[in-house]
Design an enzyme around this catalytic site. Sequence first.
Site, PDB file in Angstrom:
ATOM      1  N   TYR A   1       0.117   1.799   1.923  1.00 40.63           N
ATOM      2  CA  TYR A   1       0.320   0.834   3.008  1.00 40.63           C
ATOM      3  C   TYR A   1      -1.036   0.344   3.490  1.00 40.63           C
ATOM      4  O   TYR A   1      -1.928   1.132   3.810  1.00 40.63           O
ATOM      5  CB  TYR A   1       1.093   1.515   4.134  1.00 40.63           C
ATOM      6  N   CYS A   2      -1.198  -1.000   3.537  1.00 41.15           N
ATOM      7  CA  CYS A   2      -2.410  -1.624   4.061  1.00 41.15           C
ATOM      8  C   CYS A   2      -3.621  -1.132   3.269  1.00 41.15           C
ATOM      9  O   CYS A   2      -3.642  -1.203   2.048  1.00 41.15           O
ATOM     10  CB  CYS A   2      -2.527  -1.330   5.557  1.00 41.15           C
ATOM     11  N   LEU A   3      -4.645  -0.620   3.934  1.00 39.98           N
ATOM     12  CA  LEU A   3      -5.831  -0.135   3.252  1.00 39.98           C
ATOM     13  C   LEU A   3      -5.497   1.040   2.333  1.00 39.98           C
ATOM     14  O   LEU A   3      -6.155   1.237   1.301  1.00 39.98           O
ATOM     15  CB  LEU A   3      -6.886   0.274   4.285  1.00 39.98           C
TER      16      LEU A   3
ATOM     17  N   GLY B   1      -2.918   1.097   0.487  1.00 39.83           N
ATOM     18  CA  GLY B   1      -2.486   0.455  -0.744  1.00 39.83           C
ATOM     19  C   GLY B   1      -3.659  -0.002  -1.591  1.00 39.83           C
ATOM     20  O   GLY B   1      -3.625   0.085  -2.830  1.00 39.83           O
TER      21      GLY B   1
ATOM     22  N   LEU C   1       2.519  -1.936   0.279  1.00 38.17           N
ATOM     23  CA  LEU C   1       3.028  -2.608   1.474  1.00 38.17           C
ATOM     24  C   LEU C   1       1.871  -3.309   2.178  1.00 38.17           C
ATOM     25  O   LEU C   1       0.936  -2.652   2.650  1.00 38.17           O
ATOM     26  CB  LEU C   1       3.680  -1.608   2.431  1.00 38.17           C
TER      27      LEU C   1
END
Length: 614
Positions: free
Chosen positions: A348-350, A352, A376
Amino acid sequence: MSVVQILPRTEEPVLPAPPVEPVAGVVPVATRNEPAAEKPAATPMSEPYPVDRAFHAMLARFTGGISPAALLLAWFDWSLHLAAAPQRRMEITNDILRDTGRLLEVAAHAMSSGQKPWSVIRPEGRDRRFKEPQWEAAPFNVFAQAFLLAERWWHDATTGVRGVSRANDAIVEFSVRQMLDMLAPSNFAMTNPEVLEKAFQSGGENFVFGWQNWYGDLVRMLSAAKPAGNEQFVVGRTVAASPGKIVYRNELIELIQYRPTTVHVRPEPILIVPAWIMKYYILDLSPQNSLVKYLTDQGFTVFAISWRNPDARDRNVAFDDYRKLGVMAALDAIERIVPGRKTHALGYCLGGTLLSIAAAKMARDGDDRLGTITLLAAQTDFTEAGELTLFVNESQVAFLEDIMWQRGYLDTAQMAGAFALLRSNDLIWSRLSHDYLMGEAAAPSDLMAWNADATRLPYRMHSEYLRKLFLDNDLAEGRYQVEGKSVSLSDIHAPMFVVGTLTDHVAPWRSVHKLHYQVDADLTFLLTSGGHNAGVVAPPDEPGHSYQVMTKAADAPYIGPDEWLKLASHVEGSWWPEWSRWLIARSGKPCDPPPIGYGDIDGLPDAPGDYVRT
């Protein structure tokens, strides 16, 4: 003639790396194909110009972490090119004269019965400042239209000037927009009809309650206390409450294994890699909107990384330490608990971005433990990273490095302030109107309580992230190195499920969409309604969600984002069931749940663990 021998300068003094204190209860795990989960890299780093750095750190207290040099350079670039564009200046002048004439005509007939509201300019659909019917009455409609005309005029004046660099163009437009947002008529009691109506109805009580709200916020800010109402959201009780156990810990992560809620589970576990700029429990909020609970109820074995909140002792923790001590150490621990099974990895975010790098390195070295990869709101190409790029140029990065150099980490205030500026109308000025002028305190929510539970970022890690990924875009352009050798996203062949959010200001969905031409894998791309957080936290029972989805085979031709919007099927509802079906189709038949942990884990706490509370 004298000859002067030029001697080489002595090197700058090297600061010793701060010691990394051992963490009680750390469980060592051997790492496949690379060194065991070692302590964060503490390579001594030269720190030149300490006086300059200290001055910049002091200056940042007055600028909110924004580099004055970056702003001045952008404004100089714009003003110099505009000064050399007489035809453009004439066009801008004609526009303002024409619009002013139309506005004066509307103002002259504002009280007449035949005058329709918004006859000169109408607010955009996403602008909620003037959405209430009170703004259609005179003279407030004239105030609103005058402000909107000024916004449009300044936007036209600060954008599209020939010769101005794209980055400086965006900085000037953004900074003007921030200044104008402060002057919106909705921010002042005497020009806001909603506030005046509320004052008339309540006899002025709204101003008393607004003052109380302001004073309470000020006291909490000065005392670093949590926002009002957040005390009902307690980590481990009302949020981050899914039952589980810490099954592995090192100096950077705690690995949570959640207890199954079904008799049988899918054989392949799920590993959640959250960003370390946020607490992991964004995906395990209250039970009714917890993605973790949803997955365990669907029959999956779920693991999640909980990052330790760094402090000054962690100034030399490197970006690659998060890969080794985070993703790789977690995969090694999972392999011992669920041997012989591939893992569904979610970033998720960083987190990811980090997972993408880890997956590319694993693919390069023949490590096939990842069955699928889900990202994500995660970027791997930062050339179109939205308005966050306004805070990432050479001047701004150097300024941030000087701020972090003094403390050893990036404080939560700078990061929260930058994110708030990206949505200043929603996060700053609408709150001023609602809480302080209307006197209506916002109802607390688990998402806002999580948002206030901020984290810090180590100096070295954040500097490497900003320079290698944001500034130089090394990952997308094939220059990013792991253990001395380049990695390429094109080496990834595992099926991918990628989620973008429609109104994301942190990871714009068109930037996330670029993975289509970076990886050599079957890729299902899903675009969901909502923003960076609210779009991801989308439980099926919550109304108002929708998404578009389409799958591209590895050997299929590339489809651009605008064409994708036209072709992708539209579905009403949450994206969670869509992803669950995708995972089930790539998982084995249900079987008995695996054991909780491996070996002696009695010394480790139950979920949510200790690191989330730091």
